[in-house]
Design an enzyme around this catalytic site. Structure first.
Site, short mmCIF file in Angstrom:
data_model
loop_
_atom_site.label_atom_id
_atom_site.label_comp_id
_atom_site.label_asym_id
_atom_site.label_seq_id
_atom_site.Cartn_x
_atom_site.Cartn_y
_atom_site.Cartn_z
N ILE A 14 3.16 2.12 -1.47
CA ILE A 14 1.92 1.58 -2.06
C ILE A 14 0.90 2.69 -2.31
CG2 ILE A 14 0.05 -0.10 -1.75
CD1 ILE A 14 2.81 -1.36 -2.07
N ALA A 24 8.43 -2.63 -0.42
CA ALA A 24 7.38 -1.60 -0.42
C ALA A 24 6.64 -1.59 0.92
CB ALA A 24 6.40 -1.85 -1.56
N CYS A 25 6.24 -0.37 1.31
CA CYS A 25 5.34 -0.20 2.46
C CYS A 25 4.33 0.88 2.09
CB CYS A 25 6.11 0.15 3.74
SG CYS A 25 6.85 1.79 3.74
N SER A 26 3.60 1.39 3.04
CA SER A 26 2.53 2.35 2.72
C SER A 26 3.04 3.65 2.11
CB SER A 26 1.72 2.67 3.98
OG SER A 26 1.06 1.52 4.44
#
Length: 238
Positions: free
Chosen positions: A224, A181-183
């Site tokens: 996220i 996961a990232c932004s």
């Protein structure tokens, strides 16, 4: 005595006239051949027009080729990464599916955002290994890079984390079930505006993981941001 007037023969009766002025009867009305005087002019005009058309066509092709935007090195690099992700069958899951996999199937959410962002708030139970880190060194090159970031109003410039894989391997075995996961998340799915999808930190991290032997790698679609938006369980370290 009446004067005798000399009458010159009609020019058409002269052999020289016929030599240089063929009779119109000599031409077939259905023929494409024209009298000498206009024939050369017409042929010259036709040839000139063809040459002009050909030259214009070539010029347009050259102009189109020159103005067509070539892919940047970054775009070409992402194209290769995307192909590997597709070949390795890295699945994208939405945030609710990710939560279900985490709670029911013991998946680990690997948050690859910068450490400061992770500490501020992250999915409950997630672990953090940043794929990019703040520029640490103070060499002339690093100072120039910081200045370049600052020029665009970014005062926390980042660089690739050379210890990313080493850090992941210290925390997760190769057969671990991972949701990266990232932004924002990015996507491998093509669209009209993005035929190659959209790369992101999480997809680049997933690419590095599958390239280095990890076999159960998923990708968080929407990132996220969507996790927070849906009000799913979060925690903070601050």
């Amino acid at each position: 005595m009446a004067a005798v007037t000399s009458i010159s023969p009609h020019p058409s009766s002269s052999p020289l006239y016929h030599k240089f002025h063929p009779s119109p009867l000599a031409y077939n009305l259905n023929s494409s051949v024209e009298p000498n005087s206009s024939c050369f002019a017409t042929k010259a005009i036709q040839l000139s027009n063809r040459r002009k058309s050909s030259s214009i066509y070539r010029a347009i092709r050259i102009q189109n080729a020159a103005t067509k935007q070539a892919k940047t090195p970054a775009e070409e690099d992402w194209k290769i990464k995307r192909q590997v992700l597709l070949e390795k069958k890295v699945r994208s899951v939405d945030v609710k599916e990710a939560l279900r996999l985490q709670t029911e199937n013991r998946f680990i959410i690997l948050d690859v955002r910068p450490e400061a962002e992770f500490k501020e708030a992250h999915p409950a139970g997630a672990i953090n290994v940043q794929i990019y880190r703040l520029i640490k060194e103070w060499t002339a090159w690093d100072i120039a890079r910081r200045a370049a970031f600052a020029f665009f109003g970014i005062f926390s410039g980042t660089e690739e984390n050379p210890e990313f894989l080493q850090s992941v391997e210290s925390k997760l075995p190769k057969d671990a079930k991972i949701i990266v996961a990232c932004s924002a998340g990015g996507t491998t799915k093509p669209s009209q505006n993005l035929p190659e999808g959209q790369q992101s930190r999480s997809l680049i991290a997933a690419y590095l993981l599958v390239l280095n032997g990890y076999t159960n790698v998923f990708h968080l679609e929407g990132g996220i941001y969507n996790w927070f938006k849906e009000g799913l369980p979060t925690e903070s370290e601050e």
